[in-house]
Scaffold this motif. Sequence first.
Motif, PDB file in Angstrom:
ATOM      1  N   UNK A 110      -3.923   2.935   9.527  1.00 18.79           N
ATOM      2  CA  UNK A 110      -2.787   3.860   9.558  1.00 18.79           C
ATOM      3  C   UNK A 110      -1.516   3.056   9.835  1.00 18.79           C
ATOM      4  N   UNK A 111      -0.526   3.193   8.942  1.00 20.96           N
ATOM      5  CA  UNK A 111       0.730   2.441   9.079  1.00 20.96           C
ATOM      6  C   UNK A 111       1.781   3.330   9.735  1.00 20.96           C
ATOM      7  N   UNK A 112       1.982   3.138  11.036  1.00 25.73           N
ATOM      8  CA  UNK A 112       2.960   3.983  11.736  1.00 25.73           C
ATOM      9  C   UNK A 112       4.375   3.713  11.227  1.00 25.73           C
ATOM     10  N   UNK A 113       4.620   2.489  10.725  1.00 26.13           N
ATOM     11  CA  UNK A 113       5.960   2.166  10.209  1.00 26.13           C
ATOM     12  C   UNK A 113       6.187   2.724   8.800  1.00 26.13           C
ATOM     13  N   UNK A 114       5.173   3.317   8.214  1.00 27.30           N
ATOM     14  CA  UNK A 114       5.314   3.953   6.889  1.00 27.30           C
ATOM     15  C   UNK A 114       4.980   5.441   7.012  1.00 27.30           C
ATOM     16  N   UNK A 115       5.439   6.043   8.095  1.00 28.12           N
ATOM     17  CA  UNK A 115       5.256   7.482   8.281  1.00 28.12           C
ATOM     18  C   UNK A 115       3.811   7.899   8.487  1.00 28.12           C
ATOM     19  N   UNK A 116       2.999   6.982   9.001  1.00 27.00           N
ATOM     20  CA  UNK A 116       1.589   7.305   9.234  1.00 27.00           C
ATOM     21  C   UNK A 116       0.757   7.290   7.957  1.00 27.00           C
ATOM     22  N   UNK A 117       1.280   6.666   6.916  1.00 32.79           N
ATOM     23  CA  UNK A 117       0.535   6.600   5.646  1.00 32.79           C
ATOM     24  C   UNK A 117      -0.721   5.751   5.812  1.00 32.79           C
ATOM     25  N   UNK A 118      -1.751   6.068   5.020  1.00 36.14           N
ATOM     26  CA  UNK A 118      -2.921   5.193   5.002  1.00 36.14           C
ATOM     27  C   UNK A 118      -2.548   3.931   4.234  1.00 36.14           C
ATOM     28  N   UNK A 119      -2.843   2.776   4.814  1.00 32.57           N
ATOM     29  CA  UNK A 119      -2.411   1.501   4.226  1.00 32.57           C
ATOM     30  C   UNK A 119      -3.624   0.645   3.892  1.00 32.57           C
ATOM     31  N   UNK A 120      -3.884   0.440   2.605  1.00 31.60           N
ATOM     32  CA  UNK A 120      -5.010  -0.386   2.161  1.00 31.60           C
ATOM     33  C   UNK A 120      -4.578  -1.823   1.968  1.00 31.60           C
ATOM     34  N   UNK A 121      -5.457  -2.743   2.302  1.00 34.15           N
ATOM     35  CA  UNK A 121      -5.132  -4.161   2.193  1.00 34.15           C
ATOM     36  C   UNK A 121      -6.369  -4.918   1.705  1.00 34.15           C
TER      37      UNK A 121
ATOM     38  N   UNK B 116     -10.522 -14.390  -2.029  1.00 30.72           N
ATOM     39  CA  UNK B 116      -9.732 -13.166  -2.287  1.00 30.72           C
ATOM     40  C   UNK B 116      -8.675 -12.877  -1.218  1.00 30.72           C
ATOM     41  N   UNK B 117      -8.872 -13.390   0.011  1.00 29.98           N
ATOM     42  CA  UNK B 117      -7.878 -13.141   1.077  1.00 29.98           C
ATOM     43  C   UNK B 117      -6.810 -14.232   1.134  1.00 29.98           C
ATOM     44  N   UNK B 118      -6.992 -15.305   0.385  1.00 33.00           N
ATOM     45  CA  UNK B 118      -5.986 -16.372   0.354  1.00 33.00           C
ATOM     46  C   UNK B 118      -4.693 -15.811  -0.248  1.00 33.00           C
ATOM     47  N   UNK B 119      -3.537 -16.092   0.375  1.00 31.77           N
ATOM     48  CA  UNK B 119      -2.293 -15.477  -0.138  1.00 31.77           C
ATOM     49  C   UNK B 119      -1.915 -15.864  -1.558  1.00 31.77           C
ATOM     50  N   UNK B 120      -2.488 -16.936  -2.085  1.00 32.69           N
ATOM     51  CA  UNK B 120      -2.169 -17.314  -3.469  1.00 32.69           C
ATOM     52  C   UNK B 120      -2.949 -16.479  -4.488  1.00 32.69           C
ATOM     53  N   UNK B 121      -3.939 -15.729  -4.020  1.00 30.19           N
ATOM     54  CA  UNK B 121      -4.623 -14.752  -4.881  1.00 30.19           C
ATOM     55  C   UNK B 121      -3.937 -13.413  -4.585  1.00 30.19           C
ATOM     56  N   UNK B 122      -3.187 -12.917  -5.548  1.00 27.69           N
ATOM     57  CA  UNK B 122      -2.239 -11.838  -5.256  1.00 27.69           C
ATOM     58  C   UNK B 122      -2.904 -10.507  -4.929  1.00 27.69           C
ATOM     59  N   UNK B 123      -2.189  -9.722  -4.124  1.00 23.27           N
ATOM     60  CA  UNK B 123      -2.598  -8.352  -3.801  1.00 23.27           C
ATOM     61  C   UNK B 123      -1.352  -7.513  -3.651  1.00 23.27           C
ATOM     62  N   UNK B 124      -1.487  -6.259  -4.028  1.00 26.92           N
ATOM     63  CA  UNK B 124      -0.332  -5.369  -3.935  1.00 26.92           C
ATOM     64  C   UNK B 124      -0.788  -4.015  -3.398  1.00 26.92           C
ATOM     65  N   UNK B 125       0.033  -3.452  -2.519  1.00 31.19           N
ATOM     66  CA  UNK B 125      -0.213  -2.107  -2.020  1.00 31.19           C
ATOM     67  C   UNK B 125       1.043  -1.275  -2.255  1.00 31.19           C
ATOM     68  N   UNK B 126       0.879  -0.234  -3.063  1.00 26.55           N
ATOM     69  CA  UNK B 126       1.970   0.699  -3.347  1.00 26.55           C
ATOM     70  C   UNK B 126       1.760   1.906  -2.436  1.00 26.55           C
TER      71      UNK B 126
END
Lengths: 207, 207
Positions: A57-68, B121-131
Amino acid sequence: MRIKGYVFTLFFVLGVIQDSVDGRPLLLSLSRPHPDSAADFARWLVSQNSWGVLNTIASDLGGAPFGNVVSYSDGLPNKGSGIPYFYLTTLDPTASNALKDQRSSFTISEYPIGTCGKTDPENPTCAKITLTGKLKLLDGNSDEVEYARTALFSKHPEMKDWPKGHNFQIFKLEIEDIFMINWFGGPKPLTVKEYLHIEMNKVAFVV
Amino acid sequence: MRIKGYVFTLFFVLGVIQDSVDGRPLLLSLSRPHPDSAADFARWLVSQNSWGVLNTIASDLGGAPFGNVVSYSDGLPNKGSGIPYFYLTTLDPTASNALKDQRSSFTISEYPIGTCGKTDPENPTCAKITLTGKLKLLDGNSDEVEYARTALFSKHPEMKDWPKGHNFQIFKLEIEDIFMINWFGGPKPLTVKEYLHIEMNKVAFVV
């Protein structure tokens, strides 16, 4: 039922040589359990993959669910515990989110393993699992953290060389709920107890 | 700067024949933009992939973030809009969660595209994006829903044959924040406006 049992045992015991989808060398791995064997299948999926999406949960994004996107390991190859461990830094939002609010889930797809063939990643026959629970920082001196470090570094060798200054720490997902789809007909009924009870290391595999 | 510009243009204009990681036939696709070109890179990543993890808030799981593997499309091949569209049924928790609480994020990894090589996959040079944003059900008669249906069905041909009785509907992620890591040094600064401004269809690609 006896024949079905034999067939299942055959499926489960036979190892296959799979062509890894990421260009790495051929790996020896357990074969795909029958979709009806929910616990075996779930543990296989968690054991075979190496990365997924960890949600907080991303409190800095309005409590949005944040996938990583993160790497993980649940144990030594083909000897997983079913519990996913992570190597995270608070320079990344996921770890800092979890330290404020432990509610989390971890999602894995079968698709990148390469066993779905040409099936669409959203097709229910291409399996997916979401483990929901609490994302917890492990005590740096516990036996569990030693187990988890070995599990992570054996599956992700480059982790041991990641910058010390980034203060990577080991987290675990304490699983409370399991959502898995691996065939038609909706999520497979599967309790956490059933999932954790399977012992992967008693299963034969090709060596 | 001029040389850098030329090099970038060369990178961006040249198409490469990539070996798909999922065993499908060789595909013609845009080449990987330079990591410093944040908007181009983000649009490339969203355009090239076909699946990711869509996150919603699960009120039935104590408000936990719930990630789910889904397919998506942001437009016709190599002509994406940057906006991810989804084909979801309320038989699945993600759509029903979104109808109660639109807060959502969508996470994509470069790893399954096959352009990370042997990098973890977690290395920062392998890109990931969260919208991150709001997951909204589209009006069934709008122009946008027609665009989205074509985008989805062209990238995921089997979708058009999915069971009518499951009442699949088209959702979109209305993007409010972008988190992308594609090199060392933390997330790339990238606004939604910059991201949406790039026109993919003016980019040459191999035919």
